[in-house]
Scaffold this motif. Structure first.
Motif, PDB file in Angstrom:
ATOM      1  N   ALA B  44       0.835  -1.202   0.000  1.00  0.00           N
ATOM      2  CA  ALA B  44       0.000   0.000   0.000  1.00  0.00           C
ATOM      3  C   ALA B  44       0.873   1.258   0.000  1.00  0.00           C
ATOM      4  N   GLU B  45       1.899   1.237   0.802  1.00  0.00           N
ATOM      5  CA  GLU B  45       2.773   2.418   0.863  1.00  0.00           C
ATOM      6  C   GLU B  45       3.420   2.683  -0.496  1.00  0.00           C
ATOM      7  N   ARG B  46       3.935   1.661  -1.102  1.00  0.00           N
ATOM      8  CA  ARG B  46       4.594   1.837  -2.391  1.00  0.00           C
ATOM      9  C   ARG B  46       3.584   2.313  -3.450  1.00  0.00           C
ATOM     10  N   MET B  47       2.384   1.740  -3.435  1.00  0.00           N
ATOM     11  CA  MET B  47       1.397   2.144  -4.441  1.00  0.00           C
ATOM     12  C   MET B  47       0.963   3.593  -4.273  1.00  0.00           C
ATOM     13  N   SER B  48       0.998   4.082  -3.019  1.00  0.00           N
ATOM     14  CA  SER B  48       0.562   5.462  -2.785  1.00  0.00           C
ATOM     15  C   SER B  48       1.440   6.457  -3.538  1.00  0.00           C
ATOM     16  N   GLN B  66      -4.644  -3.093  11.455  1.00  0.00           N
ATOM     17  CA  GLN B  66      -3.194  -2.883  11.417  1.00  0.00           C
ATOM     18  C   GLN B  66      -2.787  -2.026  10.221  1.00  0.00           C
ATOM     19  N   ILE B  67      -3.409  -2.258   9.097  1.00  0.00           N
ATOM     20  CA  ILE B  67      -2.999  -1.532   7.892  1.00  0.00           C
ATOM     21  C   ILE B  67      -3.424  -0.072   7.963  1.00  0.00           C
ATOM     22  N   THR B  68      -4.670   0.187   8.375  1.00  0.00           N
ATOM     23  CA  THR B  68      -5.108   1.583   8.431  1.00  0.00           C
ATOM     24  C   THR B  68      -4.332   2.370   9.487  1.00  0.00           C
ATOM     25  N   ALA B  69      -3.811   1.679  10.491  1.00  0.00           N
ATOM     26  CA  ALA B  69      -2.992   2.366  11.489  1.00  0.00           C
ATOM     27  C   ALA B  69      -1.664   2.838  10.906  1.00  0.00           C
ATOM     28  N   CYS B  70      -1.198   2.185   9.872  1.00  0.00           N
ATOM     29  CA  CYS B  70       0.122   2.495   9.300  1.00  0.00           C
ATOM     30  C   CYS B  70       0.046   3.363   8.045  1.00  0.00           C
ATOM     31  N   VAL B  71      -0.975   3.133   7.231  1.00  0.00           N
ATOM     32  CA  VAL B  71      -1.025   3.787   5.930  1.00  0.00           C
ATOM     33  C   VAL B  71      -2.170   4.805   5.943  1.00  0.00           C
ATOM     34  N   PRO B  72      -1.879   6.097   5.792  1.00  0.00           N
ATOM     35  CA  PRO B  72      -2.943   7.093   5.844  1.00  0.00           C
ATOM     36  C   PRO B  72      -3.803   7.083   4.571  1.00  0.00           C
ATOM     37  N   GLY B  73      -5.044   7.543   4.744  1.00  0.00           N
ATOM     38  CA  GLY B  73      -5.897   7.738   3.572  1.00  0.00           C
ATOM     39  C   GLY B  73      -6.678   6.531   3.141  1.00  0.00           C
TER      40      GLY B  73
END
Lengths: 230, 230, 230, 230, 230, 230, 230, 230
Positions: B44-48, B66-73
């Motif tokens: 997700a981070e890389r795709m952003s 866990q994912i929404t806690a790390c990746v905003p938006g």
């Protein structure tokens, strides 16, 4: 004579859906495989009173000979095992075309069934043959023609991988047809079907094994919408 | 960083297809079921960095947290088990709508997966729920809404008969989704799938069991073509 | 000669259940498919000493010709592949009737097997043909006739959806017969069978693929109870 | 509120078939397995406005506790995993009884599901338990009770042989229910199902694996006809 | 103590094939999945007396912790679920390398099982990850590295198309491993397996679903022959 | 004429992969089973312009007669159902040999298909016949010849146990071929295939049922690498 | 000539296990179905040098005619599709007898295969025919004869229930043979096989579908032990 | 109390076959897997009034603890998941022994189930463990012990090849037990079962997957006959 519900019996063995052409845009298509020649003749004669377009699938050469001897205006497509009528082949009714892509020489009967159906339903067809994934540059050699189509039909037996590969290369509606070509663990097309349903390229939809007609019917239905303004 | 072939590695576990959005009109969609939260976060981070649209399917609530806690938006759609991003929900990009019809209350998760996908891809959705064939007047009560759609998605488990009935009533592209709802001989959706592939209404195409996403992706692809002039 | 246990050998290949007619109300029915003409002749001759009613199923035309040449009083029903005897067709023994409904022209052989069996067992039959769900108004056109029956037999191949739809419309005992009509993933009737077993309309019961006889036997058994007072 | 088509939505997840009781003689039965407690509560509350009879199948103890806490007038049958309502158990509405025969102790849950359904539908039940064919004198010890029934439901897992044996001994309508009891090649009931479909005793009909409810619904439907005059 | 036949019992639950390393070049490999920790400890201890190389597959983290606490010199590879011993990782014993290619991130556990096995058997490994056919340029981006390998292992779930495509591009021995990754009709890897067995690229051989170890063992056996002169 | 992509159409039914011999070391092999004689003749004629080696599998005697009458330089191998060309049989191109081991007399057609393929690809073959595991000393009587091979192909139908036993005795690459020989639960080779995939001897790889050609192609590919220096 | 390992080649297609009669008490039995007449003649001639007992199973009438014309001393059993030799039928070698019980007339071919095998192996046979469970008093009429046997072979197709019922009535070793008799969901004997494997009567063992020979071989092996002292 | 038909109810959930021990030589064996502890306690208590031998299979440790706390005289065999009673272990009742041979360590639970059953039924047992065919000299190392047995039970999972190999080496009645050990295409024992049914060694009979009890019961039944004179 059709009753008020748009239903008309043919002797005691069939009940024609006369309204269908008005309701859905194309008359009832007759599946010939499990019907006798006598039944198919009776159905064809009755339908000739209601429509100028007739499509019969899965008609072998012996039955076709008997039927065309009795019912005027029919044409037999031997490679596709289909009878069409009544009169000359219809002209394309809309712009653009549909690509009928098949993986191997052995898949041709299914491809022809799809192509004849599409032409009867008013769509132009481009045939692309023998571009299976084991020699993938053959597919790349035809890729532009496929990409320019409005809809793509991808036909393959054996491992059924062609739609997955195409689905990653082409941004058009893509309908996959598994064929029963293969042997041993091919399970008469079940593996190709399974591979197509599990393909990792999104947006591929699938029809029954060897069902070139069904894929073409769906493709024409999309094509009509796509080109309704032209 | 993506290399010249449009390919970008994420650590040693993924190879992003960066060009996909340009090539096919929508970025790579991430199947979440067999990936760890750490892998999904990395992806997700890389795709952003490359796209404003992210779609992750089959993400359960624990991973989503866990994912929404790390990746905003990102936004989690609990009924659909999906994560979307980045930012607010997209607006419809074209006229018309797609009908997402499901046979029973139990098929709702799959219907939601289809609906969220369609909205992310810019199509408007009408949801029609619990209109299975065993009480067929329920279907007739909603028929006009279905007939006016540009594309129809029909979702059913158990005997999977809904698409056959709809296919005889509606003259639009129709995509069927079998679900794993049922028990005993339902074989986790294989019977519904088989019934849909063998339906006597022509032109129905089918996707994998419970694959609401795949049906929606195909429907959106048709919708884009249909409404490309608007 | 039958021994005291109501058992009578026919040469060394069969052991007739002579008491059956007294015990169950109808004599033993002979399954003809895997027996030789000689065996069938031997059995028919021996049974003629004990009963005035004989029913042989799955007898092809060639065997039928040999058997009727040897055993007097038999009648061959070609569409149903059945032999009946001895003497003229029996009259209805009770009021009311049983509806034998079939989805397509190709299901007729099975429907005829059911109808002949019912008539031999003393029930009147109404035949309703070619009312499959893909043109559902055809079914509505015949609905009253079906609703008035004492028992309904619904016969369908392919996706086998007819019983589910009927089960939601008709408040009578309903027996479903899957047929082997179809191709590819139809798996010779297994999908139709599965769909019927998983139908969401309650109260539908099912028999083996193509087993028109079995459905009729069950229907007659219900009919006898229903009309025992007449 | 139900609209003129006899259809009433429950929030956005269900569409009740309100007319069903009038049309088919019994209100919609709710399959609880794939629905949430919240959905089942919503459905039960809405149905309480239209009917005095409610039947919910496949409700586990945890869900049952939540639902009975919210909706008054429900009773939980733990062995059968069913909820019934509203109010006290109904009285038999007709003479005679239905025999619910099961082959082994392990088949009891399915037998209870059948018995509770029958009682809700107004039929009296006789339960005959643990009379499988491997100790066939146990069956003979209960044979008279079975023979006197109006309809027989035969429930068995493993090799599913009970209906075949009963079918040769009892001249009444006989509905077979395969159960998922067994292991290894039992394939969760598929072998028992197959054996029942292939039984050599004519007139046995079959329902889905573990579907005690469906068998009972069919049996009650026969029973109603049989005893309509009393 | 091993007897003269090269066979040594471990308590009453195992019979070690002590001669195997001499006979086949590598000691017995232990399949950990259905054995208790106690059994695995007993086997590991006994093997430590006969060989310096130990390979245990399908050992989960809990078992691994118990075993490494008892038996010195073992190393746990968490991603691969394997235990190896005794002592430090072995060095490559021959030139060249084996390409372990996998289609998706979710196939990594199987790829790691293959890679660890190969390294234990003395072959160098190149890992190529996430190059499935739905974004086929990702595969072309890594093609040279694959072509230079001595043997190629291709790992894929879902539609299993990777080996077919690779088989048409690479002139090296190619071993395909289907994985259980997928859902619905993927049938836990059976479709991927079937696709690999039916691939139209000749010369691809296949191992059991998820059997990264078996593919690696076969590849190492080929590699040893290929490089026996170096 | 081949275009720049190394692709050459044969009428409208085939697209030859002309570059294949250069790319992969052997020209395209033609699967004859689902092609007509006319198509095979067309393909053979076109290929004769590009290669001196032609291999056609699954060609029955009737087709072979028609093809050899039209295309010069072909030889028909009746036991193997194969056509090879053009000209005299090729000589071994490398040292060593490949053992083609089969379990029973009935497996000979598959063994011959493997042997002819190997010889066309330049490998020497040793045939070992009728050494199935039910008389295991027959296998030991030929064990040295098998052990000295560079690669072993093990062919078996029925329970398919031969590769498991060989895999524990021979330290060479071993490719297993299941055959469709057997009956009843043999399921046309699926059990033999399953047994080979689940064999407890590590390192055995498997090809499709009856696919002697595929096993040979893989074996030759290994053989080429093994003996590339000689 | 047989070498020291007791192995003798027949041309290049068979490897006779000459020691088998000494090792196991009966010479190799030849499975005729997938072998040519020429191969069977070669094998029969070679075996005539080593044994006075020959058994060939699954030999159709056409092959039998060719073989008996070439090899003296053979006898063809048409109902059983078997060839035996050399010379007159053997006499019973021990006391007692084996009961070969079959459920229906259609199972006779399999029963005859069992009976001929038993007689060749020196056991006396009692045949009990057409005692299927749907008329269970037929079985009771023959029960004493079955109970007195040393071993019982129970043969049935369709639902395969006979062994379960017998297993609860008879305290003797009981071997069940499923047959391929049936249709539709009978799946060519797989349901009968499954029912026999899942029977609730303990101690029944099973052989392959239609394998009358295998059951007889096992029964004779038990019989030999039972009567070794007589 | 048992009625005159030898049948005794246990509450409303079981019907004991009290006569069984007299009729068949061993009392009813209780399959514990799908019964509650309360039911098993009730059954055990009632049986203690009629027999001194009790055998309960598939009882997990938790149930066993509850049952042994309530019913005196029971012994729990943890490896075999069995309860036996009442009182001390029985002594061998006849000479000779039965060999319980298993292919791998993972098959031990099934082997123990067979061994405990045999000892309860009065037969002596020799256990031979971990002699699978992939290291076939391990089998030869134990061959004499197997050959001297009166009956052989061969237990194997995965490819199930052990019985085929043993069947060619041992002239004794041989019963094969497939186990569910394996993964992927092992299909929980179906492949091992299929391999055993299709083995080319004649005279092997088979029981259900993991059914150590059933094999032992059959073996004891043979053993009793074999040694009845001693």
């Amino acid at each position: 004579m059709a009753d008020q519900l748009g239903v008309e019996p043919v002797n005691d063995y069939a009940l024609l859906d006369i309204d269908r052409e008005k309701r859905l845009g194309f008359p009832e298509v007759v599946f010939g495989e499990n019907k006798t020649s006598a039944q198919l003749i009776g159905i064809a004669e009755r339908m000739s009173a209601h429509t100028s377009r007739l499509l019969m699938t899965r008609v072998d050469a012996a039955k076709a000979e008997q039927i065309t001897a009795c019912v005027p205006g029919l044409h037999y497509h031997a490679e596709a095992c289909m009878l069409t009528g009544f009169g000359p082949a219809p002209k394309p009714e809309r712009g653009g075309y549909i690509a009928v892509v098949c993986a191997g020489t052995s898949d041709l009967r299914v491809a022809q069934e799809a192509a004849v159906t599409l032409e009867m339903m008013g769509s132009r067809v481009e045939r692309i043959t023998d571009v299976g994934v084991a020699g993938i540059h053959r597919l790349f050699a035809r890729l532009e023609l496929i990409r320019e189509a409005d809809v793509v039909i991808a036909i393959a037996g054996m491992e059924g991988a062609l739609p997955s590969v195409l689905g990653g290369l082409v941004a058009k509606p893509l309908i996959a047809v598994p064929t029963s070509i293969g042997y041993g663990t091919g399970l008469n097309g079940l593996i190709a079907l399974g591979a197509m349903l599990n393909g990792c390229a999104p947006g591929v939809t699938v029809v029954n094994i060897d069902n070139g007609f069904g894929a073409a019917y769906a493709a024409a239905s999309i094509h009509k919408q796509t080109r309704r303004e032209t």
